[in-house]
Design a protein around this motif. Structure first.
Motif, PDB file in Angstrom:
ATOM      1  N   ALA A  22       0.829  -1.208   0.000  1.00 34.49           N
ATOM      2  CA  ALA A  22       0.000   0.000   0.000  1.00 34.49           C
ATOM      3  C   ALA A  22       0.867   1.263   0.000  1.00 34.49           C
ATOM      4  CB  ALA A  22      -0.930  -0.005   1.204  1.00 34.49           C
ATOM      5  N   PHE A  23       1.966   1.229   0.747  1.00 31.36           N
ATOM      6  CA  PHE A  23       2.849   2.398   0.804  1.00 31.36           C
ATOM      7  C   PHE A  23       3.490   2.657  -0.557  1.00 31.36           C
ATOM      8  CE2 PHE A  23       6.954   4.322   2.657  1.00 31.36           C
ATOM      9  CZ  PHE A  23       6.439   5.599   2.565  1.00 31.36           C
ATOM     10  N   VAL A  24       3.987   1.580  -1.184  1.00 28.03           N
ATOM     11  CA  VAL A  24       4.593   1.742  -2.504  1.00 28.03           C
ATOM     12  C   VAL A  24       3.561   2.245  -3.504  1.00 28.03           C
ATOM     13  CG1 VAL A  24       5.714   0.536  -4.411  1.00 28.03           C
ATOM     14  CG2 VAL A  24       6.377   0.027  -2.063  1.00 28.03           C
ATOM     15  N   ALA A  25       2.326   1.691  -3.434  1.00 27.93           N
ATOM     16  CA  ALA A  25       1.274   2.127  -4.350  1.00 27.93           C
ATOM     17  C   ALA A  25       0.979   3.611  -4.181  1.00 27.93           C
ATOM     18  CB  ALA A  25       0.013   1.299  -4.123  1.00 27.93           C
ATOM     19  N   SER A  26       0.955   4.088  -2.948  1.00 30.75           N
ATOM     20  CA  SER A  26       0.670   5.502  -2.722  1.00 30.75           C
ATOM     21  C   SER A  26       1.800   6.383  -3.253  1.00 30.75           C
ATOM     22  CB  SER A  26       0.442   5.766  -1.226  1.00 30.75           C
ATOM     23  OG  SER A  26       1.623   5.514  -0.474  1.00 30.75           O
ATOM     24  N   LEU A  27       3.045   5.935  -3.082  1.00 36.55           N
ATOM     25  CA  LEU A  27       4.177   6.698  -3.616  1.00 36.55           C
ATOM     26  C   LEU A  27       4.126   6.750  -5.141  1.00 36.55           C
ATOM     27  CD1 LEU A  27       7.088   5.363  -1.360  1.00 36.55           C
ATOM     28  CD2 LEU A  27       6.119   7.670  -1.330  1.00 36.55           C
ATOM     29  N   VAL A  28       3.864   5.584  -5.763  1.00 36.45           N
ATOM     30  CA  VAL A  28       3.823   5.517  -7.224  1.00 36.45           C
ATOM     31  C   VAL A  28       2.718   6.404  -7.772  1.00 36.45           C
ATOM     32  CG1 VAL A  28       3.250   3.984  -9.152  1.00 36.45           C
ATOM     33  CG2 VAL A  28       4.920   3.266  -7.439  1.00 36.45           C
ATOM     34  N   THR A  29       1.550   6.360  -7.149  1.00 40.59           N
ATOM     35  CA  THR A  29       0.437   7.192  -7.614  1.00 40.59           C
ATOM     36  C   THR A  29       0.789   8.668  -7.533  1.00 40.59           C
ATOM     37  OG1 THR A  29      -1.165   5.521  -6.906  1.00 40.59           O
ATOM     38  CG2 THR A  29      -1.995   7.754  -7.244  1.00 40.59           C
ATOM     39  N   THR A  30       1.403   9.070  -6.456  1.00 40.07           N
ATOM     40  CA  THR A  30       1.785  10.480  -6.288  1.00 40.07           C
ATOM     41  C   THR A  30       2.848  10.885  -7.298  1.00 40.07           C
ATOM     42  OG1 THR A  30       1.294  10.344  -3.922  1.00 40.07           O
ATOM     43  CG2 THR A  30       2.681  12.174  -4.654  1.00 40.07           C
ATOM     44  N   LEU A  31       3.869  10.049  -7.465  1.00 38.66           N
ATOM     45  CA  LEU A  31       4.955  10.370  -8.395  1.00 38.66           C
ATOM     46  C   LEU A  31       4.460  10.411  -9.836  1.00 38.66           C
ATOM     47  CD1 LEU A  31       7.688   8.085  -6.785  1.00 38.66           C
ATOM     48  CD2 LEU A  31       7.729  10.583  -6.835  1.00 38.66           C
ATOM     49  N   ASP A  32       3.612   9.465 -10.223  1.00 40.07           N
ATOM     50  CA  ASP A  32       3.106   9.441 -11.596  1.00 40.07           C
ATOM     51  C   ASP A  32       2.200  10.636 -11.869  1.00 40.07           C
ATOM     52  OD1 ASP A  32       4.506   7.134 -11.876  1.00 40.07           O
ATOM     53  OD2 ASP A  32       2.778   5.808 -12.074  1.00 40.07           O
ATOM     54  N   GLY A  33       1.403  11.001 -10.889  1.00 40.25           N
ATOM     55  CA  GLY A  33       0.542  12.157 -11.079  1.00 40.25           C
ATOM     56  C   GLY A  33       1.329  13.446 -11.245  1.00 40.25           C
TER      57      GLY A  33
END
Length: 811
Positions: A100-111
């Protein structure tokens, strides 16, 4: 989540987690703030403003500034998804919480990246050796060996086409000038050529009992030479090292040696048998010299141009010879050099010398390509020269040419015309083209009205060059140049059409031999020299077989547009008789490679290929550490850190001591916490491959300790893994991670630059889109070509001089 599924999450990595995966839907991404406590619980103890472990202090960062600190967080994502942090042996977060932490980081970085895209910057890009040779072949229909002309290229991230390391020095420039002169003479031909010697090395230790692909049927062993002859005339052939004394070779059994020119037999003589054996026995060195002398000073008439010269043996029975007995090797009988003992025929080297008494230059493929017109009078010479040089420059400069582009070539033509006539003038003009920065460099000039740091779209001509060097490792063909000149190439539909056309062309095989071989780092197989006492079945000719198998296997995936995940799972391979017997595959006969369906699951995909297995071994044993690190880096994109300078050496079995298995020695090495931090991740992956020995054969027993191979292991969450099939299943279950690593490497190769943190959202976007098409190879290629990183660039900071002037500085 089941224990098995948590294992797969741990090993395969945790990126692209906002999309469904092979084993279920990833948790919906939540705000970074909701997971921030994981840093305090597991990371800040080391990564803080006091210790700065790894150069990172998480207690100085804030969740709302993730996008501003993208470089740090992209590194964190890579470490987290590879289970490299927290280190093995330290408390670990729950797999779902980590995910979940990695997913949240990836979503933020991609956005954030979507809102502020950065295409990166590559302005000046020199052709490397491979590209230079391919360009010469494309422009002149002339095959050259670039290693004979140009220095070795440096590499970055495993690739030799990265612009940042393709620098040029005064010594480089001198070699490019020499190469341009020699290549232009070869292409035009030289009716006054003086005799020169060219040596071609054979493999003295390899058996000569297997048919060599490309040589005539009915022959076995030998060497195939592609040689360009500069003029019509007489040439001398010298075959060296066919027979020897001491440890006698080459004469115990009768053989027939032949020389072929373009598959036509031009020489034949007998080697070995009773008379030759008696000569060696009675005369020793004098007898050997007499025998070898029969295969020297062989003169034959040869026309100018490229010819395939074969030095080989007529096929005969494969029955065992009467030489000194040692371990029997399938197919090659008893004719292998084991501790220096071998009675089979050898070819140490071949010398081709000439021409003697050159009589002119016949029509050759390169002359046919160059001389698109032939002047009948002096008045027609200059217009014809302009036509010839314009056509050559158009291909060499990869775009339509102007009068200014031809000024240098025409000036050289005039000088050569005065010195030696029309043909010499064309040769000099061609030389000027081949040494021009417009040929040696790929460049694009930013618009003059843009400020430094501003993105801009490259021209269609530059896009054509970038596309052709990506897919073909050579310049664009006439159709691509024409489409680019029309200004239509940047249109998405036109670009996609050209990509599909180019992928269907045989020249796209460069993606196998150039990209894939560099990605997998198997070019150095010839540097591995397995111990013949431990691996008596191995002979050096297996290196070429391993490489050919890998080339055909990868080509079968790329060229039929399969999912790139098939690189891990495909249950077919390509073998000849020699390699099939090495692998234990039955029912294959002859030297020709053929497709076979694998009945043993352990041979499937890249993990079962001899090229990979030998490249990750030492000469005397397997290396689970190297194999495990290889899997992490090449397949999962999470390379382990380099070992510290003070690390203790791996304990080898001492003579007279208790023989330990490789596993036992690794376990002793891992007892140190500093070592277990990396080995806890690496070793289980490498040990899963331990049933393969150092030369890629399947085995059940450790040759050092004499005990059964134990390929079992535990991943970081304690779940067991049993051998190569379980390892492959773990990789495939999270195939998006393998595809992302593949895409990272392919994008690096396509752009000719190392990737930065700002490229990772682009990579993830390509992978997400390719997943809709089953990760087909063409979907990833098209995804790369459609990106801003491929079609755009950034105005560099140093704009005091235009790019064309910077390129001209290499003069």
């Amino acid at each position: 989540m089941s224990t098995h599924l948590s294992v797969l999450a741990a090993i395969a990595g945790l990126t692209c987690l906002a999309t469904p995966t092979a084993w279920g839907a990833a948790p919906a991404p939540v705000a970074v703030e909701a997971n921030w406590h994981l840093l305090n619980d597991y990371c800040v103890k080391c990564h803080n403003a006091t210790d700065w472990a790894g150069g990172v202090a998480f207690d100085t960062l804030q969740p709302e500034s993730v996008a501003d600190d993208a470089e740090v967080w992209e590194k964190a994502v890579r470490k987290l998804r590879g289970m490299m942090m927290p280190p093995p042996g330290k408390p670990q977060p729950d797999p779902i919480a980590r995910q979940a932490f990695v997913a949240s980081l990836v979503t933020t970085l991609d956005g954030a990246a979507a809102a502020r895209p950065s295409p990166g910057n590559v302005v000046i890009h020199r052709l490397n050796r491979t590209e230079y040779a391919n360009a010469v072949a494309e422009i002149l229909d002339l095959k050259i060996d670039p290693t004979a002309y140009l220095p070795r290229d440096d590499k970055a991230e495993g690739f030799d086409n990265v612009a940042a390391v393709l620098k040029i020095s005064p010594s480089f420039l001198e070699q490019y000038l020499t190469a341009a002169r020699q290549v232009s003479i070869e292409a035009v031909g030289n009716p006054t050529a003086r005799p020169q010697s060219h040596f071609f090395q054979g493999t003295a230790a390899a058996g000569q009992y297997v048919h060599v692909e490309g040589l005539p049927l009915g022959t076995r062993g030998g060497i195939l030479i592609d040689n360009d002859f500069p003029a019509d005339g007489e040439y001398e052939f010298n075959i060296n090292g066919l027979a020897g004394a001491g440890y006698v070779w080459g004469v115990l059994d009768p053989n027939t040696v032949i020389i072929t020119n373009d598959d036509v037999r031009v020489f034949e003589d007998k080697l070995g048998g009773d008379a030759d054996l008696a000569a060696v026995d009675l005369q020793q060195a004098a007898g050997v010299a007499m025998i070898n002398g029969r295969f020297r000073n062989i003169r034959r008439q040869v026309k100018a141009g490229p010819h395939r010269i074969g030095i080989t043996f007529l096929a005969k029975t494969a029955a065992e010879s009467n030489e000194i007995l040692h371990s029997f090797v399938p197919v090659t009988g008893m004719a292998n050099a084991i501790n220096g003992n071998s009675g089979g025929p050898r070819i140490q080297s071949v010398e081709i010398k000439g021409p003697f008494a050159a009589t002119g230059v016949s029509e050759t493929p390169s002359r046919a390509k160059i001389f698109v017109c032939h002047p009948d009078s002096e008045a027609e010479e200059l217009p014809c020269a302009r036509k010839i040089l314009s056509a050559l420059a158009r291909e060499a400069f990869r775009r339509p040419v102007t009068g200014q582009d031809l000024e240098g070539a025409l000036s050289f033509y005039d000088e050569g015309r005065r010195q030696g006539g029309f043909d010499v003038g064309i040769q000099k003009g061609l030389m000027a083209i081949l040494v021009s920065p417009k040929f040696l460099y790929r460049t694009h000039t930013p618009p003059t009205d843009l400020a430094p740091g501003t993105p801009f779209r490259i021209s269609d001509s530059d896009l054509a060059s970038r596309l052709s060097f990506f897919l073909w490792s050579r310049p664009p063909d006439e159709e691509l140049i024409r489409v680019a000149a029309s200004g239509q190439l940047h249109r998405p539909d036109v670009l996609a059409t050209q990509v599909r056309r180019m992928l269907a062309d045989s020249r796209a095989h460069a993606l196998v031999t150039n990209f894939a071989f560099q990605w997998l780092n198997v070019h150095g197989l010839h540097l591995v020299d397995p111990d013949p006492n431990l691996f008596p079945e191995y002979t050096p000719d297996l290196v070429e077989d391993f490489e050919r198998e890998l080339e055909l296997f990868i080509g079968s995936i790329f060229e039929t547009d399969q999912s790139v995940v098939s690189l891990l799972t495909a249950n077919q391979t390509f073998v000849n008789e020699r390699l099939a017997l090495h692998y234990g595959i039955k029912g294959v006969r002859g030297g020709r490679f053929q497709r076979v369906t694998l009945t043993e699951s352990y041979r499937r995909g890249l993990l079962g290929k001899g090229a990979f297995l030998m490249a990750t071994s030492y000469a005397n044993r397997t290396t689970p550490v190297i194999r495990g690190a290889y899997v992490l880096e090449k397949f999962l994109g999470t390379p382990p850190a380099a070992p510290p300078p003070s690390v203790q050496a791996f304990v080898e079995t001492q003579e007279g001591g208790v023989a330990l298995t490789v596993r036992q020695r690794l376990e002793a090495h891992r007892t140190l916490p500093s070592c277990n931090a990396c080995h806890g991740v690496i070793d289980p992956l490498g040990l899963a491959l331990e049933n393969f020995n150092a030369v890629g054969q399947w085995r059940l027993k450790d040759i050092d300790a004499g005990s059964a191979i134990d390929s079992n292991g535990q991943l970081l969450d304690g779940t067991p893994i049993h051998g190569v099939d379980d390892l492959r299943d773990a990789l495939v279950a999270r195939s998006d991670q393998f595809v992302q690593t593949f895409t990272e490497n392919l994008l690096t190769f396509a752009l000719g630059r190392t990737l930065g943190h700002y490229d990772m959202p682009v990579v993830r976007s390509i992978v997400r889109n390719a997943s809709k098409d089953g990760y087909r190879f063409s979907a990833i290629i098209l995804g790369i070509v459609r990106t801003d990183a491929f079609q755009m660039d950034i105005v560099p900071a140093d704009e005091s001089r235009p790019v064309d002037q910077k390129v001209a500085d290499v003069r």
